[in-house]
Motif scaffolding. Structure first.
Motif, mmCIF file in Angstrom:
data_model
loop_
_atom_site.group_PDB
_atom_site.id
_atom_site.type_symbol
_atom_site.label_atom_id
_atom_site.label_comp_id
_atom_site.label_asym_id
_atom_site.label_seq_id
_atom_site.Cartn_x
_atom_site.Cartn_y
_atom_site.Cartn_z
ATOM 1 N N GLN A 44 38.209 25.940 42.824
ATOM 2 C CA GLN A 44 39.518 26.373 42.431
ATOM 3 C C GLN A 44 40.527 25.158 42.296
ATOM 4 O OE1 GLN A 44 38.929 29.465 42.118
ATOM 5 N NE2 GLN A 44 41.884 29.067 42.570
ATOM 6 N N PRO A 45 39.914 24.104 43.106
ATOM 7 C CA PRO A 45 41.579 23.700 43.310
ATOM 8 C C PRO A 45 41.439 22.402 41.662
ATOM 9 C CG PRO A 45 40.033 22.428 44.387
ATOM 10 C CD PRO A 45 39.690 24.113 44.759
ATOM 11 N N ASP A 46 39.608 22.186 41.584
ATOM 12 C CA ASP A 46 39.430 21.297 39.952
ATOM 13 C C ASP A 46 40.603 22.785 38.765
ATOM 14 O OD1 ASP A 46 38.745 19.276 41.182
ATOM 15 O OD2 ASP A 46 36.572 19.658 40.799
ATOM 16 N N SER A 47 40.347 23.358 38.518
ATOM 17 C CA SER A 47 41.064 24.751 37.873
ATOM 18 C C SER A 47 42.420 24.724 37.739
ATOM 19 C CB SER A 47 40.670 25.181 37.658
ATOM 20 O OG SER A 47 40.367 26.308 38.801
ATOM 21 N N VAL A 48 42.982 24.288 39.267
ATOM 22 C CA VAL A 48 44.120 25.040 38.755
ATOM 23 C C VAL A 48 45.057 23.022 37.932
ATOM 24 C CG1 VAL A 48 46.466 24.318 40.057
ATOM 25 C CG2 VAL A 48 43.984 26.114 41.250
ATOM 26 N N LEU A 49 44.126 22.236 38.652
ATOM 27 C CA LEU A 49 44.813 20.396 38.216
ATOM 28 C C LEU A 49 44.718 20.768 36.989
ATOM 29 C CD1 LEU A 49 43.850 18.258 41.038
ATOM 30 C CD2 LEU A 49 45.695 19.487 40.847
ATOM 31 N N GLY A 50 43.065 20.851 36.627
ATOM 32 C CA GLY A 50 43.057 21.053 34.782
ATOM 33 C C GLY A 50 43.761 21.921 33.581
ATOM 34 N N LEU A 99 44.988 26.966 45.197
ATOM 35 C CA LEU A 99 43.609 28.147 45.915
ATOM 36 C C LEU A 99 44.011 29.677 44.726
ATOM 37 C CD1 LEU A 99 44.740 28.313 49.718
ATOM 38 C CD2 LEU A 99 43.239 26.735 48.236
ATOM 39 N N LEU A 100 45.268 28.785 43.871
ATOM 40 C CA LEU A 100 45.296 30.310 42.988
ATOM 41 C C LEU A 100 44.677 30.216 42.065
ATOM 42 C CD1 LEU A 100 49.379 30.303 42.693
ATOM 43 C CD2 LEU A 100 48.224 31.679 43.898
ATOM 44 N N ASP A 101 44.427 31.207 41.372
ATOM 45 C CA ASP A 101 42.933 31.841 40.412
ATOM 46 C C ASP A 101 43.747 31.798 39.183
ATOM 47 O OD1 ASP A 101 41.240 33.382 38.226
ATOM 48 O OD2 ASP A 101 40.544 34.216 39.597
ATOM 49 N N VAL A 102 43.275 30.812 38.167
ATOM 50 C CA VAL A 102 43.569 30.542 37.153
ATOM 51 C C VAL A 102 43.477 31.079 36.385
ATOM 52 C CG1 VAL A 102 43.739 28.241 35.460
ATOM 53 C CG2 VAL A 102 43.403 27.670 37.253
ATOM 54 N N GLU A 103 42.950 31.937 35.646
ATOM 55 C CA GLU A 103 42.165 32.856 34.666
ATOM 56 C C GLU A 103 43.755 33.964 35.115
ATOM 57 O OE1 GLU A 103 41.880 32.384 31.642
ATOM 58 O OE2 GLU A 103 41.905 30.778 32.406
ATOM 59 N N LYS A 104 43.635 34.326 36.289
ATOM 60 C CA LYS A 104 44.398 35.607 37.269
ATOM 61 C C LYS A 104 45.729 35.607 36.977
ATOM 62 C CE LYS A 104 39.917 38.508 39.263
ATOM 63 N NZ LYS A 104 39.891 39.010 39.977
ATOM 64 N N THR A 105 46.038 33.920 37.792
ATOM 65 C CA THR A 105 47.326 34.465 38.091
ATOM 66 C C THR A 105 48.592 33.131 37.195
ATOM 67 O OG1 THR A 105 47.009 34.489 40.231
ATOM 68 C CG2 THR A 105 48.905 33.575 40.360
ATOM 69 N N LEU A 106 47.739 32.105 37.412
ATOM 70 C CA LEU A 106 48.397 30.786 37.234
ATOM 71 C C LEU A 106 48.726 30.793 34.696
ATOM 72 C CD1 LEU A 106 48.302 27.892 38.920
ATOM 73 C CD2 LEU A 106 50.012 29.181 38.823
ATOM 74 N N ALA A 107 47.403 30.584 34.731
ATOM 75 C CA ALA A 107 47.347 31.079 33.249
ATOM 76 C C ALA A 107 47.681 31.634 32.162
ATOM 77 C CB ALA A 107 45.625 30.761 32.468
ATOM 78 N N PRO A 108 48.087 33.588 32.513
ATOM 79 C CA PRO A 108 49.434 34.331 31.980
ATOM 80 C C PRO A 108 50.267 33.883 31.616
ATOM 81 C CG PRO A 108 47.050 35.526 33.285
ATOM 82 C CD PRO A 108 47.629 33.616 33.705
ATOM 83 N N LYS A 109 50.954 33.083 32.703
ATOM 84 C CA LYS A 109 52.509 32.880 32.774
ATOM 85 C C LYS A 109 53.233 31.825 32.316
ATOM 86 C CE LYS A 109 52.996 34.774 38.070
ATOM 87 N NZ LYS A 109 53.081 34.064 39.461
ATOM 88 N N PHE A 110 52.527 30.981 32.247
ATOM 89 C CA PHE A 110 52.356 29.746 31.276
ATOM 90 C C PHE A 110 51.557 29.403 30.084
ATOM 91 C CE2 PHE A 110 51.944 26.737 34.701
ATOM 92 C CZ PHE A 110 51.550 25.628 34.624
ATOM 93 N N ARG A 111 51.291 30.863 29.641
ATOM 94 C CA ARG A 111 51.192 31.567 27.949
ATOM 95 C C ARG A 111 52.380 32.455 28.240
ATOM 96 N NH1 ARG A 111 45.184 32.061 29.162
ATOM 97 N NH2 ARG A 111 45.570 34.266 30.061
ATOM 98 N N ALA A 112 52.636 32.786 28.730
ATOM 99 C CA ALA A 112 53.972 34.287 28.641
ATOM 100 C C ALA A 112 54.677 33.313 28.190
ATOM 101 C CB ALA A 112 54.084 34.383 29.487
ATOM 102 N N LEU A 113 55.529 32.236 28.810
ATOM 103 C CA LEU A 113 56.228 31.531 28.479
ATOM 104 C C LEU A 113 56.167 30.244 27.429
ATOM 105 C CD1 LEU A 113 56.624 28.583 31.947
ATOM 106 C CD2 LEU A 113 58.216 30.414 31.060
ATOM 107 N N GLN A 114 54.418 30.221 27.158
ATOM 108 C CA GLN A 114 54.703 29.508 25.416
ATOM 109 C C GLN A 114 54.713 30.366 24.647
ATOM 110 O OE1 GLN A 114 50.772 28.213 25.697
ATOM 111 N NE2 GLN A 114 51.230 26.010 24.718
ATOM 112 N N ASP A 115 54.810 31.854 24.684
ATOM 113 C CA ASP A 115 55.581 32.764 23.577
ATOM 114 C C ASP A 115 56.662 33.429 24.019
ATOM 115 O OD1 ASP A 115 53.071 33.864 23.645
ATOM 116 O OD2 ASP A 115 52.748 35.306 25.134
ATOM 117 N N LEU A 116 57.467 32.671 24.758
ATOM 118 C CA LEU A 116 58.958 32.590 24.495
ATOM 119 C C LEU A 116 59.572 32.258 23.788
ATOM 120 C CD1 LEU A 116 59.736 34.179 28.125
ATOM 121 C CD2 LEU A 116 59.835 35.115 26.025
#
Length: 385
Positions: free
Chosen positions: A79-85, A109-126
């Motif tokens: 889990q932490p490896d995926s966050v750092l990645g 401890l966050l779920d990358v695909e459900k929590t972090l990745a969508p937010k990063f992609r949304a910022l890119q979309d903006l």
């Protein structure tokens, strides 16, 4: 003892075993390698996450020990490896990753695909580049802390007012708390109040960049501030209205009164002080020591009457070392050398732009190199005044 009689104990044992983590072989090896146990207590002497924070995030042992207490017992580094990645895929270097995780250890401890990745992609979309996202997240972690729709609504509003992502990133870098304020409770109500006062979106952009507290403060406080400014004789139609509102936000009524008493000590009346404030509200932002030095020079050396300065308070906003002294002394030097400078008031030569002053009083009098040297020896960067 029969099986039936033993069944309650069997049941308890089964429940206890249900809480034993099931590690994959590789994770189990890592877990055993990074934990030691006390024979007396059976408790781990070191935390897997503390070791992880040191080896993967660059924490020192003390930092890691404190941060790991917020993370509980994590049995796998997947889990932490995926966050750092994810962070590194957006260009975060090791120092930046450490800074982000230091401020928010639980992000590991966050779920990358459900929590972090969508937010990063949304910022890119903006329209934010990876570099923009890096700076935005490092300076203002609210960008990915809030629910996606909440933070995106804020960003879209600010994009519209500021006009560019570059300016938005600069504002958020300068004011790290900025994205934490509610649109509905703070930002939008204050924007509407200022618009009702005739403040254009162009000026709102300036406020966001340099006086964001006007946008993020309590709406009732802003209304009271506007009433105070109008009570001092600065109408909403005045070109100095916004400057007066911005300045009085930082100056209490007690300090305002103290400034009035200070100027009375130099011969100003209450009306003189209020008239000066209406023309140059930023006068209140100068230190009393700076004001005193300027007034003493202008009165004692340049021969200005205090009442004259009350009518021209912008003189007191000029730099003493970079503008007032060098300009007055070169003009005085030219007059003492017999140069005829007719109908020239201090108002004229102080208000000239730097280019105009050089053309009229420096470049055309090369026969007086000592004066030119005197002027050129004054502090530079006068063009910014």
């Amino acid at each position: 003892m029969t099986l039936m009689n033993r069944s309650p104990y069997v049941s308890l044992l089964s429940k206890a075993l249900a809480f034993v983590p099931c590690c994959r072989p590789a994770d189990a090896d890592l877990f055993l390698a990074t934990h030691s146990y006390s024979a007396a207590s059976g408790a781990p002497r070191s935390s897997l996450m503390a070791e992880y924070l040191v080896s993967s995030c660059g924490f020192d042992p003390d930092q890691a020990a404190k941060a790991s207490k917020l993370l509980g017992r994590v049995e796998s580094r997947h889990q932490p490896d995926s966050v750092l990645g994810l962070f590194k895929s957006y260009g975060f270097d090791n120092t930046q990753v450490k800074k982000v995780i230091s401020a928010n250890p639980r992000w590991l401890l966050l779920d990358v695909e459900k929590t972090l990745a969508p937010k990063f992609r949304a910022l890119q979309d903006l329209g934010f580049s990876c570099s923009d996202i890096t700076h935005l997240v490092i300076s203002n972690n609210y960008a990915i802390s809030y629910k996606s729709q909440t933070i995106l609504s804020k960003i879209q509003l600010l994009q519209g007012l500021l006009g560019s992502n570059d300016l938005l990133v600069k504002v958020c870098t300068r004011h790290r708390w900025f994205l934490g304020y509610s649109i509905e409770k703070r930002i939008q109500p204050n924007i509407e109040i200022l618009r009702d006062c005739g403040i254009t979106d162009q000026k709102l952009s300036v406020i966001l960049r340099y006086r964001p507290f006007l946008i993020t403060g309590n709406a009732e406080t802003l209304k009271a501030l506007i009433s105070r400014v109008e009570g001092l004789g600065v109408p909403r139609t005045s070109g100095m209205f916004l400057a007066a509102v911005s300045m009085l936000q930082t100056v209490s009524e007690k300090n305002f009164k103290a400034r009035s008493e200070f100027f009375k000590g130099f011969g100003w009346s209450e009306d003189d002080f209020l008239a000066a404030f209406r023309k140059a509200p930023t006068l209140l932002g100068l230190s009393l020591k700076s004001l005193q030095r300027k007034i003493e020079f202008l009165v004692n050396e340049a021969g200005c009457a205090p009442s004259y300065l009350a009518l021209r308070p912008d003189f007191l906003l000029m730099s003493l070392e970079k503008r007032l002294m060098p300009r007055h002394r070169i003009v005085t030097g030219l007059k003492s050398r017999g140069v005829c400078i007719s109908n020239l008031s201090i108002f004229s030569y102080l208000k000239y732009s730097e280019k105009q002053f050089l053309e009229k009083f420096v470049n055309c009098y090369k026969e007086y190199p000592e004066l030119i040297e005197l002027y050129n020896g004054a502090p530079k960067n006068r063009t910014a005044l």
